[in-house]
Design a protein around this motif. Structure first.
Motif, PDB file in Angstrom:
ATOM      1  N   MET A  39      46.341  54.346  35.604  1.00  0.00           N
ATOM      2  CA  MET A  39      45.361  54.960  34.930  1.00  0.00           C
ATOM      3  C   MET A  39      45.048  55.137  33.521  1.00  0.00           C
ATOM      4  SD  MET A  39      45.319  58.219  37.738  1.00  0.00           S
ATOM      5  CE  MET A  39      44.399  59.184  36.546  1.00  0.00           C
ATOM      6  N   GLY A  40      46.524  55.536  32.969  1.00  0.00           N
ATOM      7  CA  GLY A  40      46.378  55.629  31.274  1.00  0.00           C
ATOM      8  C   GLY A  40      46.150  54.278  30.805  1.00  0.00           C
ATOM      9  N   LYS A  95      40.203  43.749  34.262  1.00  0.00           N
ATOM     10  CA  LYS A  95      41.272  44.438  34.824  1.00  0.00           C
ATOM     11  C   LYS A  95      40.817  45.618  35.719  1.00  0.00           C
ATOM     12  CE  LYS A  95      45.241  47.105  33.359  1.00  0.00           C
ATOM     13  NZ  LYS A  95      46.287  47.243  32.282  1.00  0.00           N
ATOM     14  N   TYR A  96      41.329  45.612  36.884  1.00  0.00           N
ATOM     15  CA  TYR A  96      40.779  46.633  37.749  1.00  0.00           C
ATOM     16  C   TYR A  96      41.604  47.284  38.540  1.00  0.00           C
ATOM     17  CZ  TYR A  96      42.635  43.168  41.413  1.00  0.00           C
ATOM     18  OH  TYR A  96      43.342  42.526  42.230  1.00  0.00           O
ATOM     19  N   ARG A  97      41.193  48.382  39.439  1.00  0.00           N
ATOM     20  CA  ARG A  97      42.106  49.257  40.152  1.00  0.00           C
ATOM     21  C   ARG A  97      41.218  49.900  41.089  1.00  0.00           C
ATOM     22  NH1 ARG A  97      44.573  54.475  41.154  1.00  0.00           N
ATOM     23  NH2 ARG A  97      46.749  54.199  41.596  1.00  0.00           N
ATOM     24  N   LYS A 149      45.171  50.416  48.333  1.00  0.00           N
ATOM     25  CA  LYS A 149      44.755  50.682  47.025  1.00  0.00           C
ATOM     26  C   LYS A 149      45.143  48.783  46.788  1.00  0.00           C
ATOM     27  CE  LYS A 149      49.175  52.406  45.291  1.00  0.00           C
ATOM     28  NZ  LYS A 149      49.769  53.496  44.750  1.00  0.00           N
ATOM     29  N   ASP A 150      44.564  48.529  45.455  1.00  0.00           N
ATOM     30  CA  ASP A 150      44.964  47.381  44.842  1.00  0.00           C
ATOM     31  C   ASP A 150      44.558  47.319  43.314  1.00  0.00           C
ATOM     32  OD1 ASP A 150      45.900  44.435  44.887  1.00  0.00           O
ATOM     33  OD2 ASP A 150      43.939  43.993  44.534  1.00  0.00           O
ATOM     34  N   GLU A 151      45.443  46.695  42.494  1.00  0.00           N
ATOM     35  CA  GLU A 151      45.176  46.413  41.040  1.00  0.00           C
ATOM     36  C   GLU A 151      45.601  45.168  40.477  1.00  0.00           C
ATOM     37  OE1 GLU A 151      47.610  49.040  38.491  1.00  0.00           O
ATOM     38  OE2 GLU A 151      48.231  49.989  40.310  1.00  0.00           O
ATOM     39  N   GLY A 152      45.174  44.913  39.394  1.00  0.00           N
ATOM     40  CA  GLY A 152      45.585  43.479  38.688  1.00  0.00           C
ATOM     41  C   GLY A 152      44.224  43.008  37.873  1.00  0.00           C
ATOM     42  N   ILE A 153      44.456  41.716  37.424  1.00  0.00           N
ATOM     43  CA  ILE A 153      43.460  40.989  36.586  1.00  0.00           C
ATOM     44  C   ILE A 153      42.782  40.098  37.566  1.00  0.00           C
ATOM     45  CG2 ILE A 153      43.210  39.840  34.712  1.00  0.00           C
ATOM     46  CD1 ILE A 153      45.639  41.310  33.410  1.00  0.00           C
ATOM     47  N   LEU A 154      41.556  40.016  37.538  1.00  0.00           N
ATOM     48  CA  LEU A 154      40.714  38.951  38.066  1.00  0.00           C
ATOM     49  C   LEU A 154      40.092  38.270  37.065  1.00  0.00           C
ATOM     50  CD1 LEU A 154      38.097  39.536  41.019  1.00  0.00           C
ATOM     51  CD2 LEU A 154      37.439  38.241  39.065  1.00  0.00           C
ATOM     52  N   THR A 194      37.624  51.075  39.565  1.00  0.00           N
ATOM     53  CA  THR A 194      37.590  51.154  38.042  1.00  0.00           C
ATOM     54  C   THR A 194      37.743  49.533  37.448  1.00  0.00           C
ATOM     55  OG1 THR A 194      38.430  53.179  37.872  1.00  0.00           O
ATOM     56  CG2 THR A 194      38.488  51.991  35.805  1.00  0.00           C
ATOM     57  N   THR A 195      36.718  49.323  36.561  1.00  0.00           N
ATOM     58  CA  THR A 195      36.631  47.804  36.036  1.00  0.00           C
ATOM     59  C   THR A 195      36.552  47.927  34.486  1.00  0.00           C
ATOM     60  OG1 THR A 195      34.284  47.666  36.567  1.00  0.00           O
ATOM     61  CG2 THR A 195      35.742  46.735  38.043  1.00  0.00           C
TER      62      THR A 195
END
Length: 200
Positions: free
Chosen positions: A58-59, A123-125, A158-163, A188-189
């Motif tokens: 988040m930060g 960057k997404y989450r 959940k998932d996060e990373g860079i597309l 969040t993108t």
């Protein structure tokens, strides 16, 4: 004249008790600063607790959004119309950030796509509330006959990373709720895309 009574000295806290209370309060404040505030606000996580709680990402997203927003000119040219106050997107020359939320009823599938240039990164989450979802991160464009899948998963919360866009076109996510209760996906993108929308 007031007739309030002064409490006896025996009822007042001693200097050692006051010092001990002050030290405890200071230690608690420092612990909260290191484990909660720094990861959630600045993406700094010296203890590793922020990563476990999901606060570090988040930060990091917040700092990336602030960095991109800092390049926006402080004033608009004369005669230019201001962006609507209800807009959740803060766009710059080639970076923007959005908060997107979609609700999936049982058995329903939903797509959210971003318009991206080849080589652009985002960057997404995303986090699913109310249940797990099946997902497919993929892209579609005129350069390819079929959609290209970047990442898939089942029973994910959940998932996060860079597309990174492999070609010019629409890139994003498809989520499906295979459960029996409604699920809300919050996305969040932050990155290089010109638009984001729900695809019906």
């Amino acid at each position: 004249m007031y007739n309030s009574e002064v409490p006896p000295m025996s009822e007042l806290p001693s200097a050692s008790r006051l010092l001990r209370s002050t030290v405890i309060a200071l230690l608690v404040a420092v612990a909260l600063l290191v484990t909660v505030v720094m990861p959630a606000e600045y993406g700094i996580d010296p203890t590793g607790i922020g990563r476990v709680l999901g606060l570090k990402s988040m930060g990091e997203i917040k700092m990336a959004a602030q960095a991109s927003a800092s390049t926006v000119p402080p004033t608009s040219p004369a005669g230019a119309s201001a962006a609507p106050a209800s807009s959740v997107a803060a766009a710059t020359q080639d970076r923007r950030t959005d908060q997107t939320s979609v609700k999936l009823m049982p058995g329903e599938g939903v797509e959210v796509k971003m318009q991206m240039e080849k080589g652009a990164t985002v960057k997404y989450r995303w986090v699913a509330s109310g249940g797990a979802v099946t997902f497919d991160a993929h892209g579609e464009g005129s350069e390819v006959k079929f959609s290209v899948s970047y990442k898939k998963g089942q029973e994910a919360l959940k998932d996060e990373g860079i597309l990174e866009a492999a070609f010019k076109g629409q890139h994003g996510w498809y989520w499906k709720n295979r459960g029996k209760e409604p699920v809300t996906v919050g996305l969040t993108t932050v990155g290089q895309y010109t638009s984001i929308r729900r695809v019906e």
